[in-house]
Design a protein around this motif. Structure first.
Motif, PDB file in Angstrom:
ATOM      1  N   ASP A 177      28.021 -63.731   3.242  1.00 41.73           N
ATOM      2  CA  ASP A 177      28.751 -62.893   4.194  1.00 41.73           C
ATOM      3  C   ASP A 177      28.585 -61.390   3.981  1.00 41.73           C
ATOM      4  O   ASP A 177      29.359 -60.604   4.516  1.00 41.73           O
ATOM      5  N   ALA A 178      27.563 -61.004   3.220  1.00 43.79           N
ATOM      6  CA  ALA A 178      27.440 -59.591   2.862  1.00 43.79           C
ATOM      7  C   ALA A 178      27.195 -58.675   4.063  1.00 43.79           C
ATOM      8  O   ALA A 178      27.384 -57.467   3.955  1.00 43.79           O
ATOM      9  N   ASN A 179      26.781 -59.224   5.198  1.00 45.98           N
ATOM     10  CA  ASN A 179      26.553 -58.370   6.372  1.00 45.98           C
ATOM     11  C   ASN A 179      27.708 -58.379   7.361  1.00 45.98           C
ATOM     12  O   ASN A 179      27.564 -57.876   8.467  1.00 45.98           O
ATOM     13  N   ARG A 180      28.822 -58.940   6.979  1.00 46.07           N
ATOM     14  CA  ARG A 180      29.959 -58.996   7.903  1.00 46.07           C
ATOM     15  C   ARG A 180      30.802 -57.719   7.771  1.00 46.07           C
ATOM     16  O   ARG A 180      31.414 -57.466   6.735  1.00 46.07           O
ATOM     17  N   ALA A 181      30.837 -56.955   8.847  1.00 45.18           N
ATOM     18  CA  ALA A 181      31.616 -55.708   8.844  1.00 45.18           C
ATOM     19  C   ALA A 181      33.097 -56.000   8.623  1.00 45.18           C
ATOM     20  O   ALA A 181      33.835 -55.206   8.043  1.00 45.18           O
ATOM     21  N   SER A 182      33.542 -57.163   9.105  1.00 46.86           N
ATOM     22  CA  SER A 182      34.966 -57.493   9.028  1.00 46.86           C
ATOM     23  C   SER A 182      35.460 -57.591   7.581  1.00 46.86           C
ATOM     24  O   SER A 182      36.602 -57.229   7.293  1.00 46.86           O
ATOM     25  N   ILE A 183      34.609 -58.078   6.691  1.00 48.83           N
ATOM     26  CA  ILE A 183      35.078 -58.288   5.304  1.00 48.83           C
ATOM     27  C   ILE A 183      35.168 -56.959   4.580  1.00 48.83           C
ATOM     28  O   ILE A 183      34.167 -56.254   4.436  1.00 48.83           O
ATOM     29  N   ILE A 184      36.355 -56.623   4.136  1.00 54.44           N
ATOM     30  CA  ILE A 184      36.514 -55.384   3.376  1.00 54.44           C
ATOM     31  C   ILE A 184      36.930 -55.664   1.937  1.00 54.44           C
ATOM     32  O   ILE A 184      36.815 -54.805   1.079  1.00 54.44           O
ATOM     33  N   ILE A 185      37.437 -56.882   1.671  1.00 53.76           N
ATOM     34  CA  ILE A 185      37.922 -57.184   0.313  1.00 53.76           C
ATOM     35  C   ILE A 185      37.366 -58.527  -0.154  1.00 53.76           C
ATOM     36  O   ILE A 185      37.496 -59.539   0.552  1.00 53.76           O
ATOM     37  N   TRP A 186      36.772 -58.533  -1.327  1.00 56.74           N
ATOM     38  CA  TRP A 186      36.460 -59.795  -2.026  1.00 56.74           C
ATOM     39  C   TRP A 186      37.604 -60.043  -2.998  1.00 56.74           C
ATOM     40  O   TRP A 186      37.911 -59.184  -3.826  1.00 56.74           O
ATOM     41  N   SER A 187      38.219 -61.205  -2.888  1.00 60.43           N
ATOM     42  CA  SER A 187      39.306 -61.528  -3.808  1.00 60.43           C
ATOM     43  C   SER A 187      38.803 -62.476  -4.886  1.00 60.43           C
ATOM     44  O   SER A 187      38.150 -63.479  -4.594  1.00 60.43           O
ATOM     45  N   LEU A 188      39.153 -62.152  -6.120  1.00 60.91           N
ATOM     46  CA  LEU A 188      38.650 -62.918  -7.262  1.00 60.91           C
ATOM     47  C   LEU A 188      39.505 -64.123  -7.592  1.00 60.91           C
ATOM     48  O   LEU A 188      39.035 -65.067  -8.220  1.00 60.91           O
ATOM     49  N   ALA A 189      40.797 -64.089  -7.202  1.00 60.31           N
ATOM     50  CA  ALA A 189      41.689 -65.130  -7.719  1.00 60.31           C
ATOM     51  C   ALA A 189      43.056 -65.065  -7.052  1.00 60.31           C
ATOM     52  O   ALA A 189      43.391 -64.074  -6.402  1.00 60.31           O
ATOM     53  N   ASN A 190      43.842 -66.115  -7.245  1.00 65.48           N
ATOM     54  CA  ASN A 190      45.219 -66.145  -6.726  1.00 65.48           C
ATOM     55  C   ASN A 190      46.199 -66.599  -7.792  1.00 65.48           C
ATOM     56  O   ASN A 190      46.037 -67.690  -8.378  1.00 65.48           O
ATOM     57  N   GLU A 191      47.204 -65.758  -8.040  1.00 59.29           N
ATOM     58  CA  GLU A 191      48.334 -66.091  -8.934  1.00 59.29           C
ATOM     59  C   GLU A 191      47.883 -66.696 -10.247  1.00 59.29           C
ATOM     60  O   GLU A 191      48.263 -67.820 -10.595  1.00 59.29           O
ATOM     61  N   THR A 192      47.081 -65.956 -10.982  1.00 59.45           N
ATOM     62  CA  THR A 192      46.622 -66.445 -12.284  1.00 59.45           C
ATOM     63  C   THR A 192      47.516 -65.868 -13.385  1.00 59.45           C
ATOM     64  O   THR A 192      48.030 -64.749 -13.243  1.00 59.45           O
ATOM     65  N   PRO A 193      47.712 -66.616 -14.463  1.00 67.20           N
ATOM     66  CA  PRO A 193      48.660 -66.154 -15.487  1.00 67.20           C
ATOM     67  C   PRO A 193      48.059 -65.043 -16.359  1.00 67.20           C
ATOM     68  O   PRO A 193      46.915 -65.157 -16.796  1.00 67.20           O
ATOM     69  N   VAL A 194      48.848 -64.008 -16.602  1.00 64.70           N
ATOM     70  CA  VAL A 194      48.371 -62.911 -17.444  1.00 64.70           C
ATOM     71  C   VAL A 194      48.080 -63.448 -18.847  1.00 64.70           C
ATOM     72  O   VAL A 194      48.912 -64.151 -19.417  1.00 64.70           O
ATOM     73  N   GLY A 195      46.908 -63.150 -19.369  1.00 64.72           N
ATOM     74  CA  GLY A 195      46.541 -63.638 -20.702  1.00 64.72           C
ATOM     75  C   GLY A 195      45.113 -63.221 -20.986  1.00 64.72           C
ATOM     76  O   GLY A 195      44.343 -62.930 -20.065  1.00 64.72           O
ATOM     77  N   GLU A 196      44.770 -63.205 -22.295  1.00 64.49           N
ATOM     78  CA  GLU A 196      43.481 -62.642 -22.696  1.00 64.49           C
ATOM     79  C   GLU A 196      42.286 -63.393 -22.106  1.00 64.49           C
ATOM     80  O   GLU A 196      41.366 -62.786 -21.552  1.00 64.49           O
ATOM     81  N   ALA A 197      42.330 -64.731 -22.221  1.00 66.52           N
ATOM     82  CA  ALA A 197      41.182 -65.523 -21.761  1.00 66.52           C
ATOM     83  C   ALA A 197      41.021 -65.373 -20.248  1.00 66.52           C
ATOM     84  O   ALA A 197      39.912 -65.244 -19.726  1.00 66.52           O
ATOM     85  N   ARG A 198      42.144 -65.356 -19.535  1.00 61.56           N
ATOM     86  CA  ARG A 198      42.097 -65.203 -18.080  1.00 61.56           C
ATOM     87  C   ARG A 198      41.488 -63.854 -17.703  1.00 61.56           C
ATOM     88  O   ARG A 198      40.639 -63.743 -16.811  1.00 61.56           O
ATOM     89  N   THR A 199      41.920 -62.798 -18.420  1.00 59.03           N
ATOM     90  CA  THR A 199      41.445 -61.458 -18.065  1.00 59.03           C
ATOM     91  C   THR A 199      39.955 -61.315 -18.363  1.00 59.03           C
ATOM     92  O   THR A 199      39.218 -60.686 -17.598  1.00 59.03           O
ATOM     93  N   LYS A 200      39.514 -61.945 -19.453  1.00 65.42           N
ATOM     94  CA  LYS A 200      38.079 -61.902 -19.781  1.00 65.42           C
ATOM     95  C   LYS A 200      37.281 -62.590 -18.665  1.00 65.42           C
ATOM     96  O   LYS A 200      36.263 -62.071 -18.188  1.00 65.42           O
ATOM     97  N   PHE A 201      37.740 -63.746 -18.264  1.00 61.19           N
ATOM     98  CA  PHE A 201      37.096 -64.537 -17.207  1.00 61.19           C
ATOM     99  C   PHE A 201      37.003 -63.696 -15.921  1.00 61.19           C
ATOM    100  O   PHE A 201      35.932 -63.561 -15.313  1.00 61.19           O
ATOM    101  N   LEU A 202      38.131 -63.099 -15.530  1.00 65.02           N
ATOM    102  CA  LEU A 202      38.142 -62.381 -14.256  1.00 65.02           C
ATOM    103  C   LEU A 202      37.415 -61.037 -14.329  1.00 65.02           C
ATOM    104  O   LEU A 202      36.858 -60.581 -13.326  1.00 65.02           O
ATOM    105  N   SER A 203      37.375 -60.413 -15.509  1.00 68.38           N
ATOM    106  CA  SER A 203      36.602 -59.163 -15.631  1.00 68.38           C
ATOM    107  C   SER A 203      35.128 -59.454 -15.420  1.00 68.38           C
ATOM    108  O   SER A 203      34.410 -58.697 -14.775  1.00 68.38           O
TER     109      SER A 203
END
Ligand code: GCB
Length: 622
Positions: free
Chosen positions: A416-442
């Motif tokens: 979808d990289a050529n879609r003007a409509s898309i302005i945000i890529w979301s990485l995740a939903n409601e994930t628990p704060v924690g070291e392993a999670r943050t490493k994964f999402l970074s």
């Protein structure tokens, strides 16, 4: 015996790494015309995976001479009256592709497991140098694909497209394409075991066979560098090309035609400045037909040009602040039996409902929706938040799980990289704060930024009560330092107290970034009426919206919200008889298509916001 075991172990390892490594060079081919393989496919429900494993649980497709009696991908028929073949696609029932199996046959409503699809087709033959690919829009969740009894490949992930080359295995005349689909939920999967949506199984999006020349247009990117200079830059990737090959780009409406040359990797970069460019925006969703030609291959697609970036606590679209009048949407169509959206008409109806709410933004939760959705959003002028199913609690320390998430994110961005409509890529939903999670999402964020520097990154985070101050809500999550937009879900008045609590809480979101509320809401059974204090009534939900909106309006840096959600949707978690009956009822529209009272509260608020936005654009602050 020892040798055989070793070979099996080795081949397992090869097969596993093949599924986890993404075939970087296999193109998507969505824009190429092809022969549709949609329609009726013969199907065998296989809960014990008899067609896939033998009685010793050895994978049949790793055996060089698998038994014709039970190996379903061989699509065998007895060659004589005495031959034992214990399956028969020809006399098995059918399912429609694209479509989930759950809503096509009542006994499959709750089915999670393996189901085999078979489609026969005739193929006229190839001319020298041509290549043929079979493209699947999406299969939930794992697909093992076989052509004429031989494996084409395995794909994991239920919402992104994949393509396998079929050139070598295709036959002139009759061909048999067999797909084993498995939607069993897994702890190490993406998503994992628990979600709040229906695990629709099947070949849920279109299938087609595409023939291309030896060298063909595999991918392209067009992006507007600046709303002031109108410079457009990007590249075209020619599969099979070497250095110095000519690629023609044209945008007839702009009078643009240019020839660019490929480099040694087959990539042709370009940069040009059209005169008279009209920018894409929700108010004027202008799209231009862009055409790319190389040799005998041509692709054409409508593309819009706009910029998006943040400045302090604002989101700027084409250089101007924008307020996102959003709504969340699941890829599910409630009427006519329900189920996964499987036609462009259904996708359009969802977006038209959002337009009717006066939205300029949709959050496509919680996974990539079908291609029609984002293309229609381009046409209709809806900004889009596009997400991958890194939802709730993923197996954060598992390297394969990470690779799987990264593949899904990359495939979504590349699709979808050529879609003007898309302005945000979301990485995740409601994930628990924690070291392993943050490493994964970074790591996931780094991957997203390496593939696309022209959009914003976000994730739906959670809020917490400030220690020692119960009525002050804060967002304190290291993920907020990584993303561009600080987004969070909040349910004050539903999971968190009663609606009157909205008047008592305050918010501290101390990042110099835009703040977006990615969810709020509460359940109402459409047609159930009572006092505003009575849960599940339309009046409760209406009051919740009336109280929530002014509370959110006070948040410093608020750039918009997307309440949860447009329509009631199926969820096995939601069991309350007479109210939920297997549906999450937080929709503003019921599963029968009727608007609830809260719909009109949001519609009116968005109307006012839209008018205020128009005024601000007429009288911009100096
Ligand atoms: C959430 C989730 C969404 C659920 C919703 C609910 O926070 O992101 O997937 O469906 O809450 O209704 O509880």
């Amino acid at each position: 015996m020892k040798l055989r075991l070793r070979i099996t172990w080795l081949s397992c390892l090869v097969a596993l790494s093949a599924t986890l490594l993404r075939a970087e060079n296999i193109p998507d081919l969505f824009l190429h015309d092809g022969v549709s393989l949609n329609g009726e496919w013969k199907c065998i429900v296989d809960p014990y995976e008899t067609g896939f494993y033998d009685y010793r649980r050895e994978q049949r497709d790793l055996n060089s001479n698998p038994s014709r009696a039970e190996t379903f991908f061989l699509d065998a028929k007895p060659t004589g009256p005495g031959e034992r073949v214990e399956f028969d696609f020809d006399t098995s029932p059918s399912l429609i592709v694209p479509g989930d199996w759950n809503t096509q046959r009542p006994e499959l409503l709750y089915y999670e497991g393996s189901l085999w699809y078979r489609r026969k087709f005739d193929f006229a033959g190839l001319t020298a140098g041509q290549r043929v690919f079979v493209r699947f829009g999406a299969v939930n969740y794992r697909a093992d694909v076989y052509l004429n009894g031989k494996k084409l490949g395995t794909h994991i992930g239920g919402f992104t497209p994949f393509t396998f080359e079929a050139t070598q295995l295709l036959k002139q005349g009759a061909n048999s394409l067999v797909v084993k689909v498995d939607n069993t939920r897994a702890k190490d999967g993406v998503p994992t075991l628990s979600t709040d949506w229906w695990n629709y199984g099947g070949i849920t999006r279109e299938v087609k066979l595409v023939t291309v020349p030896k060298k063909f247009i595999a991918d392209h990117r067009f992006a507007l560098e600046s709303e002031n200079t109108h410079v457009i830059s990007g590249w075209v990737q020619i599969n099979g090309a070497g250095e110095g090959e000519s690629v023609q780009l044209s945008i007839p409406e702009l009078g643009e035609k240019l020839f660019v040359k490929t480099d040694a990797s087959g990539r042709a970069a370009f940069r040009f400045t059209p005169a008279r460019l009209r920018l894409w925006s929700p108010e004027t969703p202008k799209l231009y037909e862009v055409s790319i030609a190389h040799g005998g291959d041509t692709v054409v697609e409508p593309i819009g040009f706009r910029t998006v970036r943040t400045q302090g606590k604002q989101i700027l679209l084409n250089g101007k602040p924008v307020f996102l009048r959003g709504i969340c949407i699941h890829e599910e169509f409630p009427l006519n039996g329900g189920g996964r959206v499987n036609t462009a008409d259904k996708a359009k109806q969802l977006l038209l409902w959002a337009k009717d709410l006066n939205c300029n933004f949709v959050r496509l939760a919680h996974y990539p929706h079908n291609e029609a959705m984002t293309r229609l959003a381009d046409e209709l002028g809806l900004l889009v938040w596009s997400e991958v199913p890194v939802y709730w609690t993923i197996d954060w320390t598992n390297a394969e799980t990470y690779q799987n998430a990264q593949n899904q994110l990359s495939d979504n961005i590349e699709r979808d990289a050529n879609r003007a409509s898309i302005i945000i890529w979301s990485l995740a939903n409601e994930t628990p704060v924690g070291e392993a999670r943050t490493k994964f999402l970074s790591k996931l964020a780094m991957q997203a930024r390496s593939l696309d520097q022209t959009r914003l990154l976000s994730a739906a985070m959670e809020k917490h009560a400030k220690p020692g101050a119960e009525n002050i809500n804060v967002v304190q999550d290291p993920l907020a330092d990584i993303v561009d937009v600080v987004a969070f879900n909040q349910y004050v008045g539903w999971y968190d107290g009663l609606p009157e609590m909205c008047g008592k809480v305050s918010w501290e979101v101390s990042y110099n970034k835009p703040v977006f509320i990615s969810e709020f809401g509460g359940d109402a059974r459409q047609g159930l009426h009572g006092s505003k204090d009575q849960r599940w009534t339309e009046e409760y939900q209406e009051d919740l919206y009336r109280q929530t909106i002014p509370m959110l309006d006070k948040i410093d840096g608020l750039v918009g919200f997307s309440p949860w959600l447009l329509l009631d949707f199926r969820s096995p978690r939601r069991v309350l008889p007479g109210i939920q009956d297997g549906f999450n009822r937080k929709g503003l529209i019921s599963s029968e298509g009727a608007r609830k009272k809260a719909f009109f509260v949001l519609q009116e608020y968005y109307q006012k916001r839209a008018e205020a936005g128009k005024l601000a654009n007429l009288n911009p602050k100096k």
